[in-house]
Design an enzyme around this catalytic site. Structure first.
Site, short mmCIF file in Angstrom:
data_model
loop_
_atom_site.label_atom_id
_atom_site.label_comp_id
_atom_site.label_asym_id
_atom_site.label_seq_id
_atom_site.Cartn_x
_atom_site.Cartn_y
_atom_site.Cartn_z
N HIS A 78 0.84 -1.20 0.00
CA HIS A 78 0.00 0.00 0.00
C HIS A 78 0.88 1.26 0.00
O HIS A 78 0.61 2.22 -0.73
CB HIS A 78 -0.91 -0.04 1.22
N GLN A 80 3.93 1.46 -1.19
CA GLN A 80 4.53 1.54 -2.52
C GLN A 80 3.56 2.18 -3.50
O GLN A 80 3.95 3.01 -4.32
CB GLN A 80 4.91 0.14 -3.02
N ASP A 81 2.31 1.79 -3.41
CA ASP A 81 1.28 2.34 -4.30
C ASP A 81 1.14 3.85 -4.08
O ASP A 81 1.09 4.62 -5.05
CB ASP A 81 -0.05 1.63 -4.03
N HIS A 82 1.10 4.26 -2.84
CA HIS A 82 1.00 5.69 -2.54
C HIS A 82 2.20 6.46 -3.09
O HIS A 82 2.04 7.54 -3.67
CB HIS A 82 0.90 5.93 -1.03
#
Length: 106
Positions: A78, A80-82
């Site tokens: 999560h 990394q996604d942000h």
């Protein structure tokens, strides 16, 4: 690095990327109305937080590159996604600022 440490890194990445995102959205809002006074300050603040998020990410990357088998959980993913979406947002907002500057001839 155990799973709990990776979770904490994930939270750290989310927090720094979130702060950067807030700065970026603020500068876009200002540019939209023709206020370019604080563009550099907002971008500098966003970049500072993106660097901190990237540094947290690099801790995990370095350990894995050194051969450690990391137990990656959803919180880290999560984060990394942000980080990745905020990096893209930064590039897009920088282009948008230039478009608004042309609109307002600044």
């Amino acid at each position: 690095m155990d799973k709990k440490e990776l979770q904490m890194l994930g939270f750290e990445i989310v927090a720094y990327a979130g702060d950067a995102r807030g700065s970026l959205l603020s500068v876009l809002k200002e540019a939209r109305i023709g206020n370019f006074d604080n563009v550099d300050a907002y971008l500098k603040e966003a970049d500072k937080n993106l660097k901190l998020a990237h540094n947290a990410q690099t801790k995990a990357l370095a350990e894995e590159a050194a051969g450690e088998d990391l137990d990656i959980g959803f919180i880290f993913i999560h984060g990394q996604d942000h980080l990745m979406t905020t990096l893209l947002l930064r590039e897009m907002i920088e282009d948008s600022i230039e478009i608004y500057k042309q609109k307002y001839n600044k």
